[in-house]
Design an enzyme around this catalytic site. Structure first.
Site, PDB file in Angstrom:
ATOM      1  N   ARG A   1      65.612  57.563  17.732  1.00  0.00           N
ATOM      2  CA  ARG A   1      64.192  57.621  17.366  1.00  0.00           C
ATOM      3  C   ARG A   1      63.889  56.833  16.082  1.00  0.00           C
ATOM      4  O   ARG A   1      62.905  56.104  16.002  1.00  0.00           O
ATOM      5  CB  ARG A   1      63.781  59.091  17.184  1.00  0.00           C
ATOM      6  CG  ARG A   1      62.293  59.345  17.140  1.00  0.00           C
ATOM      7  CD  ARG A   1      61.591  59.117  18.449  1.00  0.00           C
ATOM      8  NE  ARG A   1      60.893  57.860  18.513  1.00  0.00           N
ATOM      9  CZ  ARG A   1      60.770  57.128  19.605  1.00  0.00           C
ATOM     10  NH1 ARG A   1      61.296  57.516  20.743  1.00  0.00           N
ATOM     11  NH2 ARG A   1      60.150  55.982  19.566  1.00  0.00           N
TER      12      ARG A   1
ATOM     13  N   LYS B   1      48.826  46.455   0.666  1.00  0.00           N
ATOM     14  CA  LYS B   1      48.310  47.476   1.593  1.00  0.00           C
ATOM     15  C   LYS B   1      49.360  47.832   2.643  1.00  0.00           C
ATOM     16  O   LYS B   1      49.130  47.740   3.853  1.00  0.00           O
ATOM     17  CB  LYS B   1      47.008  46.984   2.238  1.00  0.00           C
ATOM     18  CG  LYS B   1      45.910  46.790   1.201  1.00  0.00           C
ATOM     19  CD  LYS B   1      44.614  46.236   1.760  1.00  0.00           C
ATOM     20  CE  LYS B   1      43.620  46.048   0.618  1.00  0.00           C
ATOM     21  NZ  LYS B   1      42.369  45.372   1.049  1.00  0.00           N
TER      22      LYS B   1
ATOM     23  N   LYS C   1      41.611  41.948 -11.953  1.00  0.00           N
ATOM     24  CA  LYS C   1      40.501  42.252 -11.054  1.00  0.00           C
ATOM     25  C   LYS C   1      39.235  42.589 -11.833  1.00  0.00           C
ATOM     26  O   LYS C   1      39.234  42.622 -13.064  1.00  0.00           O
ATOM     27  CB  LYS C   1      40.884  43.428 -10.164  1.00  0.00           C
ATOM     28  CG  LYS C   1      42.060  43.143  -9.243  1.00  0.00           C
ATOM     29  CD  LYS C   1      42.119  44.201  -8.156  1.00  0.00           C
ATOM     30  CE  LYS C   1      43.311  43.990  -7.248  1.00  0.00           C
ATOM     31  NZ  LYS C   1      43.370  45.014  -6.203  1.00  0.00           N
TER      32      LYS C   1
ATOM     33  N   GLU D   1      40.927  37.494  -9.854  1.00  0.00           N
ATOM     34  CA  GLU D   1      39.996  37.649  -8.749  1.00  0.00           C
ATOM     35  C   GLU D   1      38.609  37.163  -9.187  1.00  0.00           C
ATOM     36  O   GLU D   1      38.082  37.637 -10.192  1.00  0.00           O
ATOM     37  CB  GLU D   1      39.928  39.146  -8.397  1.00  0.00           C
ATOM     38  CG  GLU D   1      39.190  39.471  -7.140  1.00  0.00           C
ATOM     39  CD  GLU D   1      39.189  40.980  -6.885  1.00  0.00           C
ATOM     40  OE1 GLU D   1      40.244  41.533  -6.527  1.00  0.00           O
ATOM     41  OE2 GLU D   1      38.133  41.605  -7.096  1.00  0.00           O
TER      42      GLU D   1
ATOM     43  N   ASP E   1      37.279  36.647  -3.561  1.00  0.00           N
ATOM     44  CA  ASP E   1      37.099  37.937  -2.919  1.00  0.00           C
ATOM     45  C   ASP E   1      35.882  37.917  -1.997  1.00  0.00           C
ATOM     46  O   ASP E   1      34.735  37.875  -2.462  1.00  0.00           O
ATOM     47  CB  ASP E   1      36.934  39.013  -3.996  1.00  0.00           C
ATOM     48  CG  ASP E   1      36.921  40.399  -3.366  1.00  0.00           C
ATOM     49  OD1 ASP E   1      37.513  40.561  -2.271  1.00  0.00           O
ATOM     50  OD2 ASP E   1      36.323  41.301  -3.961  1.00  0.00           O
TER      51      ASP E   1
END
Lengths: 283, 283, 283, 283, 283, 283
Positions: C98, C133, C165, C195, C216
């Site tokens: 698994r 992410k 940022k 950014e 962005d």
């Protein structure tokens, strides 16, 4: 030195140095490229930990690496001397290089410094011992290097030796009260050591039957008087302000042990380098 | 510096020093006895880590300990200066003492040494940087102390910076081939640094568009020629054989950075002690 | 990818799935029963991690398991293709199944999705990169799969890349102030990325000498203007709202990189199964 | 969900994302600067884990962060809805942001997808359950999100449920032999579940007195016949090939449970963002 | 006893007992329901670890639980005596119950048994000590309970005491050779103990200046002769075959210590239960 | 039993016993000296864990140690019987001795005690099962020994079985309400067990369709009535106050299971010793 604990430490050291991966080496070398390398002394030194520390770093990283001919602990090496031979995947040799050198340079530094102190007191009774003034996280390894250099170990941690200091005595009122409390609770397997700052305190120690008396920053003259007073009824440990210059004079007072924080807190990392045999361009 | 990681490290250091318990202190002091203590400088030094390292040791040990007035990072302390104030259970002050001092003495040692190098190059462009020649397990803390002393940090681990060395170049045939392989794989967020041993290699570096050129053990004269040749097209890092005596001359060649292993591998633990206010005998 | 860290992760995954023991399998199979098994693709996919992830799960579980013929990373597999061969104790094959599949299906999912994006921008300059992410705990493996799929990695963590940022800029007042503060502290080995949300901010970036400008959520038109304005003085990273449908148009604006969170946060686990050769009834 | 285990997981996730420190944020913000922030939904979703996962990330990072008004588990949120309020040191809000979002987006993704399946079978007897096809390292959290979405949990690991599959049956010769061996050893507190591929096997299951029969990839028609045959003597779990399109038809066959790997292996991370209230420039 | 280490142990114990969560309690009680509970003695016993072990389990689980009025270590409790009061979330009281009881029952069992041995030798010089025959993982706690019961601790581990046994002697040829080797390497802070099986060996021990002589399974008569022979020149530890019936006779021979493995390997878990005040149905 | 988890446990046990190193053995034996040893029964016992526990301790310590002829689990051994043969470095045999014996003596103690209970109910339907009253940290091993002795395991932790007790019932008002809440949330893979204190409660259990009814401290007569009342509609577990003397009478009432805390909380460590073949003096 316990090898399971050692391997656990080494894994932490490697994780710190490698992080999620060696982005330079992984880009350049294939997973199968092999190489040979040696660890080489760059200055005169006393070898310590070539097998147990440096070699083990590579074995932990990759058990298939051949680790050969580690220089024996305690041997004196001259510049250029080969201290360890390695053969295995280039990637792993490069990934392990820094940790192995960082360890080896420090352990040899400690062994070499310890040996200097030990040589200074040659022929005398006194033994050179370390302290708990070690680098956090490296105590087991640093105390090992002290032994390699001919020194002796003081207690490893707060649980494996008794040392009654000024604060303990103040809290109990008298040395004898402090010794009594400790003797009633500590394992019978450890000796009772008390820090004394004056002859009066040394007398109290003797009256209390302590096993070891630590003399804190006493003058040579005071130490001589203590040695005479004690007359073998307890061991005497000199401590504080010891240097390579004065250590023999301290030993000549007749003390049994001389503990030196500098062995583990002010050594120099010695010059050892990893020399790799050129690897052919990947075709 | 990440505090979660720091606390994890400190727990390991405390476990190493305390073992299953402080058999001396536990026998002498009741669990409720309180005391005050200060950390005090014993020689001139640059303060580093009084709050983040020394103070945190006590907070990890017992969050109820009051940790007050830590000397600000980077401040110069004279002998006798109070660097941290503590108040809490005697047992915990004594259990944490050694680890706190072992850390504080080392971090102040690094900051103080770094400051000396930084002061030597005052008024010049060059920055003093550390290396990966740190004590295994202490890198985060040691690099922090370098910053406190006015130095800059080189890469933290093998994953957060590219450094192409002789072995990598040999394996690829040319600098340009090595740079190409790495550029094709490394994150775009890191600069490409290459170690050069000759002017010819410096030229190759420029042709390959590397960001930083590390000069390995070059003479002052060679460095000057490199600075002229590069003409601002890359940053130049001098490395190898730097001492307090020659660092200014190196900086005067016009290099951008001077990396010094000694900052973290050959510093001295400085004299800091914990002085506890006498505790009254337990009635 | 660092193998020591990987093995540590895998041990945690196995502990999660196995708990104190496989009560079904341990009741049915003797400790000595051997079997063979293969991992087989159930849909078209790009192979990733067959050796480094799936195979390693079984090696960690039991080093005596033979792990053979892992499909090479990056190869396209058709349904039915054998991706890994295994032979060893039935118990261990079933205990590892698994976790090995859960990993393999996800890594192949990421590599396959990444490859689709990479194929979309074929022939153009832009590179596809990932983001932070990622699935908590799987970053090293997920970023590895992105590389296998032909993508590039953005910074691994907050320590190995600078990204200034909106909140950082607001706190410092101007981009130039923010860049100044960071440049004065961050290791010289990492690039400075900022950014930008407007052309005005892009100009500020250029004036501050930043290395990478992240755009962005800009429109295609804005991106084109930025590319022209920057003129090669910094790298440009497009970010936000990228899909398989629009990625080529974004790339055609001339940006250098396109970062896509979906590579690691919205991939599908692909169909891979473990087929075991029937085991004869235990006599 | 066990909170001690959860905190342990979260510490690992934070260590992965932060590494030795946030070099951007630490350079920009002072240790004392405070800010407020909210987590905000960017698309319609079912809330899951705002307190237990997202909020807890910040509490683990710094217990002094105020974590308020977490959206209740299971509530439907519309775009723009505030799901959590935070107030504390800017540094910690930024250091925790990515991990909190990476978790929240995934857990809401699972809860939202689960809810869709649950809604599809509204009014019918069948329950939607998850599988062990979870993301390695996240099982406890993912199964929690399934429950939040209205689904039920299958076994957590190999020790807390019995599932006799084809390989087990083959090794024992018959279902009855396999069931016998397992019944003789497994704790009496767990039910015996057997995977059946045909009506003949279902009959064997009934004869062996199994508690649950898992139907592996059967047609709707076969499932109907099984339901009739079983007549309440065992629970029936449908498995394999279930989609949002066919799940209702499967439920209408009368099965008791429908297990769906996609709940945890093919969900999408949903759009949630952290919006920070602007922080004034540090004077 | 070191509290950091203790908390680490307790976390492991809780993880073992709780697993991914208490599926019964979590289904029944809301997260906010509060309750009170007491730990109550079910038979006569000597209290040990109510604060340090049982109470700490609940504090580790949830620091907001009120842990009050722990019965003092060493106090004799009669059936029905309240040994600890708790107030906090029902869920946490139930989750911690089993681990707290499992620890408390065992520690009280050890303290009670130790007290019986200690009472048997009342008025005599001999001290009752434990051995390394402790339950793996519980040594620190079990040795603590021995102290609570009035016993003394032998060495904690292989590093904090020297015990030269038959195999060591055989390997060195003579006791004196073995002692010499150990004395040359072991820290001076620990005493040298040697196991002797005959009067001849006891004489060798005395000649070698050992600190403690362990008599292995000697008859009462032999012990008496050893005591006379030693005449205070070393401490004498009786070992092997000690029971509550014969321990006083052994003590009457004049030995200094009597070490008893049964204190930690053959105690009974005593009857202690957690009684919760009924919780009203959740409206 | 999961071997990865087991090895992790064993490493902790070894670290506890060895600490930073065996100062006696390391001083006496060279790193290369080899020896043979056997584990030998000192009293009649049922063997348990010779391979999986005792032997594994030595393999974890040093994989090069030969571990041979472990006595099969469940076999009865007479005094003098050889239970395991070892050959390897003397240092490692001595370092592992205590942990291996401490484990083996306890596991054999449990298996032997369990066997006595099992033998008492020979020929009857009732099964002997353990409880969660295990030694913290040893549950996996202790439950393994129960199985070896012929007993069955109750739930391993709070997540892998449902047990509704008096507090749960009180909080919900009725058994049926409590069962309802749990049935709506717990995995369908576990059975629902309820503790009943009266025939009225047994009836409620039957009405609620519970799978297992635990009778708490009922008289033989009450048990007989319950058996009759239940008539096979649920399993019945007797619990509380079971002894070797009364267990057969309890079994004769017709209950299905008899759970006995004493199996794991009041066993005796049995006499097993490690006998080493004399090692020649090191020349």
């Amino acid at each position: 030195m316990d090898e399971l604990l050692l391997d656990h430490l080494i894994m932490g050291f490697l994780a710190e140095d490698i992080g999620p991966g060696d982005i330079t080496t992984d880009a350049v070398f294939g997973i199968d490229q092999q190489a040979s390398a040696v660890l080489q002394a760059g200055e005169p030194l006393v070898a310590a930990g070539m097998a147990l520390a440096a070699g083990r770093v590579f074995r932990v990283l990759n058990p298939s690496i051949a680790v050969e001919e580690p220089m024996e602990d305690g041997r004196r090496a001259e510049p250029g001397a080969v201290m360890l031979k390695l053969r295995g995947p280039v990637r792993d040799l490069l990934r392990g290089e820094r940790v192995a050198l960082n360890l080896a340079q420090r352990l040899c530094g400690i062994a070499t410094l310890t040996r200097k102190y030990v040589d200074q007191v040659a022929g005398l009774n006194a033994q050179i011992t370390d302290t708990r003034k070690t680098t956090p996280g490296l105590r087991m390894l640093e105390k090992y290097a002290v032994r390699v250099g001919g020194g002796r170990n003081h207690r490893f941690n707060l649980a494996d030796g008794v040392l009654i200091k000024d604060n303990h005595i103040a809290a109990c009122g008298t040395i004898s009260a402090a010794v009594g409390r400790v003797r009633a609770r500590a394992p019978h397997t450890v000796r009772i050591e008390v820090e004394a700052e004056s002859l009066a305190q040394v007398r109290e120690c003797l009256d209390s039957g302590v096993d070891i008396i630590m003399l804190d920053n006493m003058s040579l003259d005071e130490m001589r008087r203590v040695v005479k007073l004690v007359g073998g009824r307890a061991r005497i440990e000199a401590s504080g302000g010891i240097t390579l210059e004065n250590v023999r004079r301290v030993a000549e007072t007749g003390v049994d042990m001389i503990s030196i924080g500098a062995l583990t807190h002010s050594y120099k990392a010695l010059d050892i380098s990893l020399e790799m045999e050129p690897v052919n361009p990947k075709s």
